[in-house]
Design a protein around this motif. Structure first.
Motif, short mmCIF file in Angstrom:
data_model
loop_
_atom_site.label_atom_id
_atom_site.label_comp_id
_atom_site.label_asym_id
_atom_site.label_seq_id
_atom_site.Cartn_x
_atom_site.Cartn_y
_atom_site.Cartn_z
N GLY A 129 36.04 34.00 46.46
CA GLY A 129 37.18 33.47 45.72
C GLY A 129 38.03 34.60 45.16
O GLY A 129 39.27 34.55 45.19
N THR A 130 37.36 35.63 44.66
CA THR A 130 38.03 36.85 44.21
C THR A 130 37.52 37.99 45.07
O THR A 130 36.31 38.17 45.23
N ALA A 131 38.43 38.74 45.64
CA ALA A 131 38.04 39.82 46.55
C ALA A 131 37.15 40.83 45.84
O ALA A 131 37.44 41.27 44.74
N GLN A 132 36.03 41.19 46.51
CA GLN A 132 35.07 42.15 45.95
C GLN A 132 34.72 43.18 47.02
O GLN A 132 33.69 43.07 47.69
N SER A 182 31.16 43.58 49.46
CA SER A 182 31.16 43.51 50.92
C SER A 182 30.62 44.80 51.53
O SER A 182 29.82 44.77 52.48
N LEU A 183 31.05 45.94 50.98
CA LEU A 183 30.60 47.23 51.50
C LEU A 183 29.10 47.39 51.36
O LEU A 183 28.42 47.84 52.30
N LYS A 184 28.56 47.03 50.21
CA LYS A 184 27.12 47.15 50.00
C LYS A 184 26.35 46.34 51.03
O LYS A 184 25.36 46.82 51.61
N ALA A 185 26.78 45.12 51.27
CA ALA A 185 26.09 44.27 52.24
C ALA A 185 26.12 44.90 53.63
O ALA A 185 25.11 44.89 54.35
N ALA A 186 27.26 45.48 53.99
CA ALA A 186 27.38 46.08 55.32
C ALA A 186 26.51 47.32 55.46
O ALA A 186 25.77 47.46 56.45
N MET A 201 36.75 57.08 48.08
CA MET A 201 37.77 56.05 48.01
C MET A 201 37.29 54.90 47.12
O MET A 201 36.09 54.67 46.98
N GLN A 202 38.24 54.19 46.54
CA GLN A 202 37.91 53.03 45.71
C GLN A 202 38.46 51.76 46.35
O GLN A 202 39.33 51.81 47.22
N GLY A 203 37.92 50.61 45.90
CA GLY A 203 38.36 49.33 46.42
C GLY A 203 39.59 48.81 45.70
O GLY A 203 39.71 48.94 44.48
N TYR A 204 40.49 48.22 46.47
CA TYR A 204 41.69 47.57 45.95
C TYR A 204 41.60 46.09 46.32
O TYR A 204 41.89 45.71 47.46
N PRO A 205 41.16 45.24 45.38
CA PRO A 205 40.91 43.83 45.72
C PRO A 205 42.08 43.13 46.39
O PRO A 205 41.87 42.27 47.27
N GLN A 206 43.30 43.46 46.00
CA GLN A 206 44.46 42.75 46.55
C GLN A 206 44.65 42.98 48.04
O GLN A 206 45.36 42.22 48.71
N PHE A 207 44.01 44.01 48.58
CA PHE A 207 44.13 44.29 50.02
C PHE A 207 42.84 43.99 50.79
O PHE A 207 42.78 44.23 52.00
N HIS A 208 41.83 43.49 50.09
CA HIS A 208 40.53 43.25 50.72
C HIS A 208 40.41 41.82 51.22
O HIS A 208 40.80 40.87 50.53
N SER A 209 39.84 41.66 52.39
CA SER A 209 39.68 40.33 52.98
C SER A 209 38.71 39.49 52.14
O SER A 209 37.63 39.95 51.75
N THR A 210 39.12 38.25 51.87
CA THR A 210 38.25 37.33 51.13
C THR A 210 37.56 36.34 52.04
O THR A 210 36.75 35.53 51.58
N SER A 211 37.84 36.40 53.33
CA SER A 211 37.24 35.43 54.25
C SER A 211 35.80 35.81 54.57
O SER A 211 35.35 36.93 54.31
#
Length: 515
Positions: free
Chosen positions: A239-242, A246-250, A216-226
């Motif tokens: 500021g811009t969803a990445q 986030s996945l790498k950190a988790a 699966m790939q990331g879709y920034p517009q649906f990813h939490s920025t909080s």
């Protein structure tokens, strides 16, 4: 035996094995060439599984991959996957491809596989919307901790639970950790050349042909920025969803957790060697895992070459060993006895039914918790009274014991599986050749020793050997008539002696319990 254990394992590490997805694709193409309205499904995945398990040369990769499929579970029994054969074939390929890489790499393969995304509902998982009262789906976030990485409680290196000052086990995570991780797993959906909203939702015209097996790939517009907080890690507000950041950190956090070595290591020991490993055995495997930075080659080698795994004295301990799970009883039988497939497709199919088959089918676990739990202690048994974990006993009851015996007896006599791809063949697809055994039918001791050696790896212990001889000799072989008129009866009696010898080994404790 010629190579030596360590060298054999290294040789197996280097073998890639065949692709289940490629086999499924070929079956699907053949079906559609004959009838464009037809397509391959679950059965063709099982065909590919048994073909590789019985005939493949990368047996260790297949064996570890099967073990991983029972830890990182997805299942055809889930409605979203029941008709996604290509996804499940691709998922098994992913597990096998990562079986000897790093645990961190494996965990990412699991997290991003569309089969897992559908199974644990983090595919198309959307960011929170406080105005609408929507929060991210927490399903995968919970299970990736509970089942795929760190477990429920903090562990010592030997797998024992850490305790607080009052003697209670210490939880590894809280609901706040689940909520924080759930935000991480937002904004992931099907692979493709762009991140259009329609591709995220899988709309017609936005469906990559390989979307069911590509990561699966990331879709920034649906990813939490909080801000995302979990297990002591903080991913700052974006500021811009990445999503990939986030996945790498988790996944880095989960893979580095000290619980992973004992939690995953103990389960690999259970699947490959013994159901109730000693704390010292777990600690040695855990040390190999942590000392190698989570390298699964080092971990598997530590599991298989440990003194407890190789020691004859350990094998004599009544608490050592494991009940073979039903699927592995079947594959061991087919490999040991040189089975062949008339169609070349290994049409064994579904074996769920406990009364008539195995009570188990690969990739058809009833839940994310697998066919059996790693901590299962069988009530009302001697092993349970001794406090021994015996996972496979969770599948063992009156129906499944009788069902296994009947299924194997029928298979020895008539073969296994469907009568050809079209159901019209004159015999079942998977067959054994007993011609060499028939020749020994009038030599009971030689016949019994051959049957036991092929299935047990050695001559049967004295008590079992005596039972086998008594049973075989109970079948009288008629004296041949000069005119040959009873040749058929003689051949039948000789074959019955052969079938009895093999059947009684297959239902014996010596075969059912792997030491």
């Amino acid at each position: 035996m010629a190579l030596g254990y360590a060298a054999w394992i290294d040789d197996q590490f280097a073998r890639p094995g065949g692709s289940l997805r490629a086999t499924w694709d070929a079956a699907n193409a053949a079906l559609q060439a004959a009838d464009a309205t037809k397509s391959a499904g679950q059965r063709e995945v099982l065909d590919a599984f048994y073909r590789e398990a019985v005939t493949g040369d990368a047996q260790l990769r297949m064996r570890v991959g099967f073990a991983l499929s029972e830890i990182f579970v997805v299942s055809f029994q889930n409605d979203s996957l029941s008709n996604n054969g290509r996804a499940l074939a691709g998922y098994m390929d992913m597990l096998r491809g990562n079986a000897f890489g790093s645990y961190r790499q494996l965990l990412e393969g699991v997290a991003l596989h569309p089969a897992m995304g559908l199974y644990l509902s983090h595919m198309r998982n959307q960011k929170e919307n406080t105005a609408a009262g929507r929060v991210p789906d927490e399903n995968f976030a919970r299970e990736v901790m509970q089942l795929f990485s760190i477990g429920l409680y903090q562990l010592n290196a030997d797998g024992s639970r850490k305790l607080d000052a009052s003697g209670a086990p210490i939880a590894t995570y809280s609901h706040d950790d689940i909520a924080g991780l759930a935000k991480v797993f937002t904004g992931f959906s099907y692979a493709g050349p762009d991140t259009h909203n329609n591709r995220f939702w899988g709309a017609t015209g936005y469906q990559d042909a390989d979307r069911m097996w590509k990561p699966m790939q990331g879709y920034p517009q649906f990813h939490s920025t909080s801000e995302k907080r979990f297990l002591g890690t903080v991913v700052p507000a974006q500021g811009t969803a990445q999503p990939m950041v986030s996945l790498k950190a988790a996944l880095d956090t989960l893979a580095a957790h000290p619980n992973v070595g004992p939690f995953i290591g103990r389960q690999l020991i259970q699947r490959l060697v013994t159901s109730h490993p000693s704390p010292a055995y777990v600690a040695r495997v855990s040390a190999a895992f942590s000392g190698s930075g989570g390298d699964l080659k080092a971990t598997v080698k530590a599991v298989l070459l440990d003194a407890e795994a190789r020691s004859p004295s350990a094998a004599r301990d009544p608490a050592f060993g494991k009940l073979r799970e039903p699927v592995l009883r079947l594959t061991a039988t087919l490999r040991a006895l040189g089975a062949t497939s008339d169609s070349g497709s290994w049409l064994i199919s579904n074996t769920d039914d406990p009364a008539t088959a195995l009570a188990q089918t690969p990739l058809r676990s009833p839940s994310v918790f697998n066919f059996f739990r790693p901590g299962y202690v069988a009530p009302g048994t001697l092993s349970g009274a001794a406090g021994l974990t015996a996972p496979e006993l969770q599948l063992t009851h009156e129906s499944s014991v009788a069902g296994y015996a009947n299924y194997m007896r029928s298979g020895l006599q008539s073969g296994w599986g469907m009568n050809g791809l079209d159901g019209k063949a004159t015999r079942r697809d998977v067959q054994l050749d007993f011609s060499a055994d028939d020749a020994l039918a009038d030599q009971p001791e030689a016949l019994v020793d051959r049957a036991a050696t092929r299935l047990l790896g050695a001559v049967a212990p004295a008590a079992l050997r005596g039972e086998l001889l008594t049973a075989v000799q109970s079948v009288a072989i008629p004296v041949a008539r000069a005119d040959g008129s009873n040749a058929a009866q003689i051949a039948s009696a000789r074959r019955n002696r052969v079938l009895i010898a093999y059947f009684l080994v297959l239902v014996s404790p010596e075969f059912l319990v792997q030491k």
